[in-house]
Structure formats: C-alpha cells, structure tokens
Design a protein around this motif. Structure first.
Motif, short mmCIF file in Angstrom:
data_model
loop_
_atom_site.label_atom_id
_atom_site.label_comp_id
_atom_site.label_asym_id
_atom_site.label_seq_id
_atom_site.Cartn_x
_atom_site.Cartn_y
_atom_site.Cartn_z
N ALA A 84 0.83 -1.21 0.00
CA ALA A 84 0.00 0.00 0.00
C ALA A 84 0.86 1.25 0.00
CB ALA A 84 -0.92 -0.01 1.22
N VAL A 85 1.95 1.23 0.77
CA VAL A 85 2.83 2.39 0.86
C VAL A 85 3.50 2.66 -0.48
CG1 VAL A 85 4.90 3.31 1.96
CG2 VAL A 85 3.21 2.07 3.33
N ALA A 86 4.08 1.62 -1.08
CA ALA A 86 4.78 1.80 -2.35
C ALA A 86 3.85 2.28 -3.45
CB ALA A 86 5.44 0.48 -2.76
N THR A 87 2.62 1.77 -3.47
CA THR A 87 1.65 2.20 -4.47
C THR A 87 1.27 3.66 -4.27
OG1 THR A 87 0.78 -0.06 -4.60
CG2 THR A 87 -0.61 1.71 -5.47
N ALA A 88 1.04 4.05 -3.01
CA ALA A 88 0.64 5.44 -2.73
C ALA A 88 1.76 6.42 -2.98
CB ALA A 88 0.16 5.55 -1.28
N PHE A 89 3.01 6.00 -2.79
CA PHE A 89 4.14 6.92 -2.99
C PHE A 89 4.36 7.26 -4.46
CE2 PHE A 89 7.18 8.08 0.51
CZ PHE A 89 6.24 7.95 1.53
N VAL A 90 3.72 6.54 -5.34
CA VAL A 90 3.73 6.91 -6.77
C VAL A 90 2.29 7.05 -7.25
CG1 VAL A 90 6.01 6.01 -7.36
CG2 VAL A 90 4.05 4.47 -7.41
N LEU A 126 -2.48 7.22 -11.52
CA LEU A 126 -3.72 7.89 -11.88
C LEU A 126 -4.03 7.74 -13.37
CD1 LEU A 126 -6.00 9.87 -10.93
CD2 LEU A 126 -4.53 11.71 -11.78
N LEU A 127 -5.26 7.34 -13.65
CA LEU A 127 -5.80 7.36 -15.01
C LEU A 127 -7.10 8.15 -14.98
CD1 LEU A 127 -5.40 3.65 -16.24
CD2 LEU A 127 -3.91 5.60 -16.76
N VAL A 128 -7.29 9.01 -15.96
CA VAL A 128 -8.52 9.80 -16.08
C VAL A 128 -9.19 9.39 -17.39
CG1 VAL A 128 -9.52 12.11 -16.17
CG2 VAL A 128 -7.41 11.71 -14.84
N LEU A 139 -5.15 -0.47 -5.81
CA LEU A 139 -5.74 0.48 -6.75
C LEU A 139 -7.25 0.32 -6.76
CD1 LEU A 139 -3.33 0.08 -9.82
CD2 LEU A 139 -3.29 1.89 -8.09
N ALA A 140 -7.96 1.40 -7.06
CA ALA A 140 -9.42 1.38 -7.12
C ALA A 140 -9.88 2.26 -8.27
CB ALA A 140 -10.02 1.86 -5.80
N GLU A 141 -11.16 2.17 -8.59
CA GLU A 141 -11.75 3.01 -9.63
C GLU A 141 -13.05 3.62 -9.10
OE1 GLU A 141 -12.25 1.39 -13.48
OE2 GLU A 141 -10.19 0.65 -13.65
N ARG A 142 -13.35 4.81 -9.57
CA ARG A 142 -14.63 5.45 -9.25
C ARG A 142 -14.87 6.58 -10.23
NH1 ARG A 142 -13.45 7.75 -3.31
NH2 ARG A 142 -15.70 8.03 -3.27
N ASP A 143 -16.13 6.98 -10.31
CA ASP A 143 -16.49 8.11 -11.17
C ASP A 143 -16.27 9.42 -10.42
OD1 ASP A 143 -17.32 6.60 -13.41
OD2 ASP A 143 -19.23 6.15 -12.41
N SER A 144 -16.04 10.48 -11.18
CA SER A 144 -15.83 11.80 -10.59
C SER A 144 -16.24 12.86 -11.59
CB SER A 144 -14.35 11.98 -10.23
OG SER A 144 -13.59 12.25 -11.40
N ALA A 145 -16.19 14.11 -11.15
CA ALA A 145 -16.49 15.22 -12.06
C ALA A 145 -15.47 15.31 -13.18
CB ALA A 145 -16.52 16.53 -11.27
N ARG A 146 -14.31 14.71 -13.00
CA ARG A 146 -13.27 14.70 -14.03
C ARG A 146 -13.39 13.51 -14.97
NH1 ARG A 146 -8.29 15.99 -13.96
NH2 ARG A 146 -8.76 16.01 -16.18
N GLY A 147 -14.25 12.56 -14.63
CA GLY A 147 -14.38 11.35 -15.43
C GLY A 147 -14.10 10.12 -14.58
N ARG A 148 -13.97 8.99 -15.25
CA ARG A 148 -13.67 7.75 -14.54
C ARG A 148 -12.22 7.74 -14.11
NH1 ARG A 148 -16.53 3.91 -11.78
NH2 ARG A 148 -15.45 1.90 -11.81
N LEU A 149 -11.97 7.53 -12.81
CA LEU A 149 -10.62 7.58 -12.27
C LEU A 149 -10.14 6.22 -11.82
CD1 LEU A 149 -10.86 10.71 -9.92
CD2 LEU A 149 -10.24 10.65 -12.35
#
Length: 455
Positions: free
Chosen positions: A73-79, A84-86, A414-424
């Motif tokens: 979790a730490v290594a993933t969050a540090f990058v 990030l995909l939009v 990693l996770a995915e969700r919708d946002s005002a910017r699009g699918r993240l």
C-alpha cells in the motif's frame, strides 16, 4: 533506532504505542540504493499511528487500534500520480523543459511545469522560445552554478547537481542538519473549538476539524488529502492568478473541496474562513504569505489554539530559506541524484519520496497536535521541509531486514470510481488502522469549483 521509531519520536509520540503497529515487509517495494522503503514505511506508519491514537482519544477508548502497515500500500501510494488514469488517459507529469541538462562543468536540473516558471527559465537563459535544443545549447555554454544562480534570480527554478560531500559543505545543509526532522512548538491556549466525541463506523479521527489548505504541488496536498481521508473538512484555497495543473490537482484532491480566493483582495472573506479554522497548512515559499500577516507566528498570536503547519523545500532559514523548490530539485542539490546514479549520469529515487514522505509526516504532526490540543487547549506550530527529510533519509534511516512477502504489482491497492473529471483509477490511501476508513468519502472535484465557505 528504527526509522519508524525516529519518525514517531519526531512527532512527539509515546514510544509505548509502537507495539500497535503491524508491518508487512515486502521485497521489491521502492527499490533504491538509499533506504527509501524503510523511510516511506516509517512516514506512513507514524501518520497512521497518530490517526489511531487521535481516534481512540476522541472516542474515549482506552486502547489504540492496531495500525495496518503494508509495504504494498505504501509503495503504491508513494507513486500515486503515476497510477492515476482519467478516463483511461495517463497524465504527463513533467513538462519538456523540466529535466536534466548538461552544463559546461556538470549537470543542472530545471523545473518548468508551470508557465511562469517556464517563462523565467527562458528569460534567464536568453532563449526566445520553448525549444529544448536551444535550452540545451544555452545551458551547455555556462557553468552549472552560474545557471542555477541566473535562473533563480529571474524567478525560475534550476539546481546544479551536487554530490553528498558538496552538499554537506554547503551552509544550507549545515542549517538543515541542525534542525529536528519536525519542528514542533506549543502556542497559546484558548480560542479553539471543542471537538465532539466520536462514535460510529468508520472511526474518523479528524471528523469536524476544519483545515484551511494553502498548499500546492505534492507534499502539502498529500498531507491535507490524508486529513480529508480521516474526516476533516479540508478547503483548499488558491489565488485565481496562479495556474494549476489539472491532473496534479486530481491526484491530490480526494476528499477535499477547492475554491479560488485572493486573500489580498477579498480579505474579509478570507478572515471569516480563518476565524473558524482549526488547522492552517501552508506550502508557499517562506515569506510569501508574510505580507498578508499569515506567517505562523502572526497566525498563532491572532488565533490562540490554532494549529499552523508549515512546509517548505529548503527550510525557512539559511541562505536558501527564501528559495522555491520541488522534490526533484532537492534530490539534485542534496546528493541523492548522485547516490542513485553518478556524477556523470545522475539518477533519481523510485518515487518523489521526499514529497510523499514529508506529506505524511506533516499530517502526522497535525494529528498529534490535535490530540495534544484536546488535552490542554494549546495550539501548535509545526514545520517540515523536503531538505530535512532528505537529510533524514540519507543520514539517519538505516536499511531494514528482508521482507517475508513480495511486491510485484500494485493492483491490490488500486481502485476506480467516477468523478467530475471522469472515470478515475487511483491509488488507495496507505494510512490504515482497525476500524478506520479505507477510502476517501468523495472523489476529487474540479479545481476552484467550490464555494469559499465551510460546510
């Protein structure tokens, strides 16, 4: 002393609580010549333990929840910015003119992601357009330190490559080394809002805390993103005249709201926000907010009980105390780029670990300050810098033992969700404890789209 013990001591934590941390050590996480994995784990661990402690105190629990500290979790969050995909699109994080350049006697690294910094760089070099070949030719004609001085004098950012010994001999390095990893000062009591006790699930240690976020780029926004995860009402304010990188804001904007306000022009609105804030986090160049009466000491005098957290690149002291800076530049100045590569071919850490690590340390310091304020009513001033975190990484953190697990893919974090910017697609938060939140309550919004008001 382990890195976690060092980080926890730096935020004023009780050593007896370290037994509540359950680490999962993974080989393949943040591989580097320097002990980046151990430092990253310590920064997140100190933050998670501070969160668990704060939650227990506010919920009236005798026992602090166990902290779940996984290198994956730490290594993933540090990058997180790299994951990030939009809407399936991967952002570009460094502009063409943000890179290493060969100078007449060594290397220079520039940072030109923002238009005003790019314009200053080109002006200092006498290059009329944004042609990388023309910039390369202009830098190649001059000594690296001369380029550094000229670009900074013009309002841009460029740092000459230094080895560890060269940096150690610099006056700024000496001043940095004399400071603690986290400067902590108690300030006057009274005036602070009493926070209600907590119940329910998940346990949110910062619920009801109002955080005025005056930060940009990565380290400060990581700190406030973490406080938002833990329940704080985080309102990021930006002056309308300064541009922001949209994808950068998206990566660090989870859980927060974002508004545009010029504190120098609309002073009444700003003062109303300030009067109701519990925490103010600043990340601008040292001295930049002083003209508005927003230095840490001025804020503490005006608002007894307020917690003021300050972040800078080089420290708010010494010959470089007024300089702008970013993680990539601090790596170059402090010898890290030489250690991770060589003087002939400079390298870099596997993550912008100074940014992310300092961000989690800053969040940890704020959480501990909130816990202390709940006990005696005193406010606090805390101060961190990327350069001091670099000193800690290079001089004070020791390599740890081999792991009993492997980090070979980030998918589990990693996770995915919708946002005002699009699918993240985004990295999940690494700060975790039993009964605590596992994700942010809201996705990032559009930069500057929220009202400048508390909820």
């Amino acid at each position: 002393m382990t890195a976690l013990e060092s980080a926890w001591s730096a935020v004023g934590g009780d050593a007896a609580l370290l037994g509540q941390v359950s680490p999962v050590v993974r080989e393949g996480a943040l591989v580097a010549r320097l002990p980046v994995r151990e430092a990253a784990r310590a920064c997140v661990g100190a933050c998670a333990l501070a969160a668990a402690e704060a939650g227990a105190r506010r919920a009236g629990r005798a026992e602090v929840p166990r902290v779940l500290l996984d290198d994956g979790a730490v290594a993933t969050a540090f990058v997180s910015e790299r994951h990030l995909l939009v809407d399936g699109r991967a952002p570009v994080w460094f502009a063409p003119l943000s890179r290493f350049w060969q100078a007449a006697d060594g290397w220079v690294r520039t940072h030109a992601n923002y238009p005003h910094h790019r314009a200053a760089l080109l002006a200092a070099l006498g290059v009329p357009g944004e042609d990388p070949d023309a910039v390369a030719a202009a830098v190649a004609e001059r000594p690296a330190r001369e380029v550094e001085d000229a670009v900074y004098a013009a309002g841009g950012l460029a740092v000459a490559l230094r080895g560890p010994e060269e940096w150690a001999a610099h006056e700024q390095a000496a001043q940095v080394a004399r400071r603690p990893l986290i400067v902590r000062e108690r300030t006057a009591p009274a005036g602070a809002r009493a926070l209600p006790s907590l119940d329910g699930t998940p346990l949110l240690p910062a619920a009801g805390v109002r955080v005025l976020d005056l930060t940009r780029v990565i380290a400060g926004p990581v700190a406030t993103r973490t406080l938002a995860l833990l329940g704080a009402d985080v309102l990021r304010l930006d002056p309308p005249r300064l541009p922001e990188l949209t994808d950068q804001h998206t990566d660090t904007g989870f859980g927060k709201r974002s508004a545009l306000l010029d504190a120098a022009v609309d002073r009444r609105a700003f003062e109303e926000l300030l009067s109701a804030a519990d925490v103010v986090v600043t990340g601008y160049r040292p001295g930049a907010l002083d003209r508005l009466g927003l230095s840490a000491r001025a804020l503490a005098e005006r608002r007894p009980g307020l917690i003021v957290a300050e972040l800078s690149a080089w420290g708010a002291y010494g010959p470089w105390g007024g300089r702008r800076g970013f993680d990539s530049l601090v790596q170059v100045a402090t010898g890290i780029a030489v250690t991770e590569g060589s003087a002939e071919r400079p390298g870099a850490l596997p993550a912008q670990a100074l940014d992310h690590g300092t961000g989690y340390l800053l969040a940890a310091a704020v959480l501990r300050a909130l816990t202390e304020r709940g006990e005696d009513g005193h406010g606090s001033r805390v101060e961190v810098s990327l350069a001091r975190t670099a000193h800690w990484l290079t001089q004070e953190v020791a390599p740890g033992p081999a792991g009993d697990a492997v980090y070979d893919a980030p998918d589990a974090w990693l996770a995915e969700r919708d946002s005002a910017r699009g699918r993240l697609r985004y990295a999940l938060p690494p700060v975790a404890f039993e009964g605590g939140p596992h994700d942010w309550a809201r996705p990032p919004g559009v930069w500057g789209a929220d009202p400048a008001a508390w909820r």
